[in-house]
Enzyme design. Structure first.
Site, short mmCIF file in Angstrom:
data_model
loop_
_atom_site.label_atom_id
_atom_site.label_comp_id
_atom_site.label_asym_id
_atom_site.label_seq_id
_atom_site.Cartn_x
_atom_site.Cartn_y
_atom_site.Cartn_z
N TYR A 421 47.89 14.75 6.45
CA TYR A 421 47.69 16.05 6.69
C TYR A 421 48.24 17.12 5.73
O TYR A 421 49.37 16.74 5.33
CB TYR A 421 48.50 16.38 8.14
N GLU A 422 47.85 18.16 5.42
CA GLU A 422 48.17 19.47 4.63
C GLU A 422 48.69 19.06 3.39
O GLU A 422 49.82 19.19 2.87
CB GLU A 422 49.61 19.71 5.62
N GLY A 423 47.85 18.21 2.66
CA GLY A 423 47.97 17.67 1.33
C GLY A 423 49.07 16.41 1.78
O GLY A 423 50.10 16.29 2.47
#
Length: 562
Positions: A421-423
């Site tokens: 997630y999220e990078g």
């Protein structure tokens, strides 16, 4: 064993381990008094333990589903979300002007920790909404704020983040979604997005999508991208959900975990949207949302680790194999090191949140730099610990851990998404050794100086552990000096190792502070961490120094390609 929210440990970390008393001492957060914080944590602990935790297994066994284009959430999720919304938990840190409580992020993240431990699949809904709230607060027009923020904060509507496309994941600049001006201040959005968490919902009245797309005059790459608000239902003249927008949920992804969270493929077919922020400034607005979510995802890892460890500890106390297995040295090793890891990761996340609060309250550039430095560490280490501890919890269960009926495997399946997630965590580590070192390592060295000072200050009380912590911090300081002199490829090759080493030193630092402020339990956990976990830094720093040459020398054939 039912989930029990770790209220006491969170309270102890806030009061005695990180700098939260400084936060409550600022003018901005003066209302965050000890009594108020205690009341919030206690009520959040009750809500998560009694209302959300019982929904966790139901979400796993009865996934969200799409029936004739209509989203059906897991059993009980509607009631659980109602408890979150009515309790005001979504707007805990949001602007009071629009209905938020305006409390520190450290309190918001403490509650998120408990929510994620109780039911990660449901907690993902408010997490994304909170990120969108922050993006709107910083970048949206007054008109968009007035319309959307009260609804998002109250939980009447939920928010999403739409970045990823089939051909554009981490390379966001490769997106193909288009935005055409309509001539009336609105835009027509066309394109497809994948992996959209809670991209459709039946627990809220409206789902509001923050969508990245390119205007006709937008250049290629990230500099030509804009961000748009694209609601499922167009607000009418009274601000209520009106006619359906030209978008649809094409399908739900079939995932290894978080089955109760609908991860959607979204299609936008000339859907009406409104610009958030400036034209071609979409990445700046989206990064506001992503940075908030990065810390939140690190906290998710910690929360799930807590829940998995509780379950494993209870099982070990009850399972008889030559006596209770909790008495066996290897099982005790797994439980003790996991508990020490969870404490350290939780403290790192709350230290990051505290730095964000201090930067917000004081405008101090040093606090802002510290928050920026800690964000990729908190995200990566929190989620790595989540996976490690959930995996260990399965091992503690033995063969029963591999059987779905025990519930141990759900935590591992659920938490495994968080390092992506999220990078991805690799991208977080590259951010740490790249962008976060553009100051020549100043922020990192300032933090390491504090850690060495802490170790020196406790050298007479706890000489062996203080010396070990000081030595590890000194070695990391020297490695940081070498790091900023490396070329970027060499940095990237050792980025994960460097981040891991930094996180372990931070963990030792916070355990040392806990040992000095707490009792025998905190002292013994610090001993476990500093004696058993901190020494692994030597291997990490050796990997950092290896650079990239040996990796590039390995042929594709040696990697297994024909």
């Amino acid at each position: 064993m039912p989930y029990h929210a770790p209220v006491e440990q969170i309270r102890f970390i806030l009061n005695s381990v990180v700098s939260f008393p400084e936060v409550s001492g600022t003018e901005k957060f003066t209302e965050a008094s000890p009594d108020m914080v205690d009341a919030i944590l206690t009520e959040a602990g009750r809500m998560t333990s009694e209302v959300l935790a019982p929904l966790n297994e139901a979400g796993d066994q009865h996934p969200a589903r799409l029936e004739n284009g209509v989203l059906r959430s897991s059993p009980g999720f509607n009631k659980g979300f109602q408890a979150i919304a009515e309790g005001g938990w979504i707007g805990l840190s949001a602007d009071p002007e629009y209905g938020g409580a305006g409390l520190p992020q450290a309190i918001n993240m403490s509650v998120a920790d408990m929510m994620a431990g109780a039911c990660l699949a449901l907690q993902l809904n408010p997490l994304l909404t909170q990120g969108q709230i922050e993006a709107l607060e910083h970048h949206a027009s007054d008109e968009l704020k007035a319309l959307y923020l009260p609804k998002l904060i109250s939980g009447e509507w939920n928010g999403t983040m739409n970045l990823t496309e089939p051909q554009a994941g981490s390379d966001v600049g490769a997106l193909k979604s288009k935005a055409e001006p309509n001539g009336d201040g609105t835009y027509s959005i066309t394109g497809q997005k994948i992996f959209i968490t809670w991209g459709d919902s039946d627990v809220t009245e409206n789902t509001c999508h923050a969508v990245l797309a390119r205007l006709p005059d937008g250049v290629q790459g990230t500099k030509g991208i804009s961000l748009f608000m694209v609601p499922k239902y167009l607000p009418d003249e009274n601000g209520n959900p009106g006619e359906a927008n030209s978008l649809k949920t094409v399908s739900l992804e079939h995932k290894m975990g978080i089955h109760g969270s609908p991860t959607c493929v979204m299609s936008y077919e000339g859907a009406k949207g409104w610009l958030i922020g400036k034209e071609h400034g979409g990445m700046a607005a989206m990064f506001t949302m992503m940075n908030a979510a990065r810390l939140g995802v690190g906290v998710q890892g910690v929360g799930v680790a807590e829940a998995a460890l509780q379950k494993a500890t209870e099982y070990a106390a009850e399972r008889e194999q030559f006596g209770p297995i909790i008495r066996h040295a290897d099982v005790r090793r797994m439980l003790a090191t996991s508990r020490a890891e969870v404490f350290a990761a939780r403290a790192i996340c709350l230290a990051c949140a505290t730095a964000l609060d201090m930067a917000d309250a004081t405008g101090d550039a040093d606090w802002a730099a510290r928050a920026a430095l800690l964000t990729p560490i908190a995200k990566t280490h929190g989620t790595d610990v989540g996976c490690r501890v959930a995996d260990t919890a399965v091992q503690v269960h033995g063969g029963m851990g591999y059987i779905e009926e025990t519930g141990a495997s759900q935590y591992l399946r659920d938490v495994r998404i968080t390092p992506i997630y999220e990078g991805t965590n690799g991208i977080q580590a590259m951010d740490l050794v790249g962008r976060k070192m553009m100051d020549g390592g100043t922020a990192a060295q300032a933090l390491l100086d504090e850690i060495m000072d802490n170790a020196r200050g406790n050298s007479k009380i706890c000489p062996e552990r203080a010396e070990a912590l000081w030595s590890a911090a000194q070695n990391l300081s020297e490695a940081t000096t070498k790091l900023v002199e490396m070329d970027m490829d060499d940095r990237f090759a050792g980025a994960m190792a460097y981040l891991s080493a930094f996180a372990r030193v931070l963990g030792g630092h916070f355990h040392m502070k806990a040992a000095m402020a707490g009792g025998e339990d905190e002292q013994l956990l610090a001993r476990i961490y500093i004696d058993r976990i901190l020494p692994r830094n030597a291997a990490d720093l050796a990997e950092l120094e290896a650079g990239v040459a040996d990796l590039n020398a390995v042929s594709d054939a040696a990697l297994g390609l024909a």
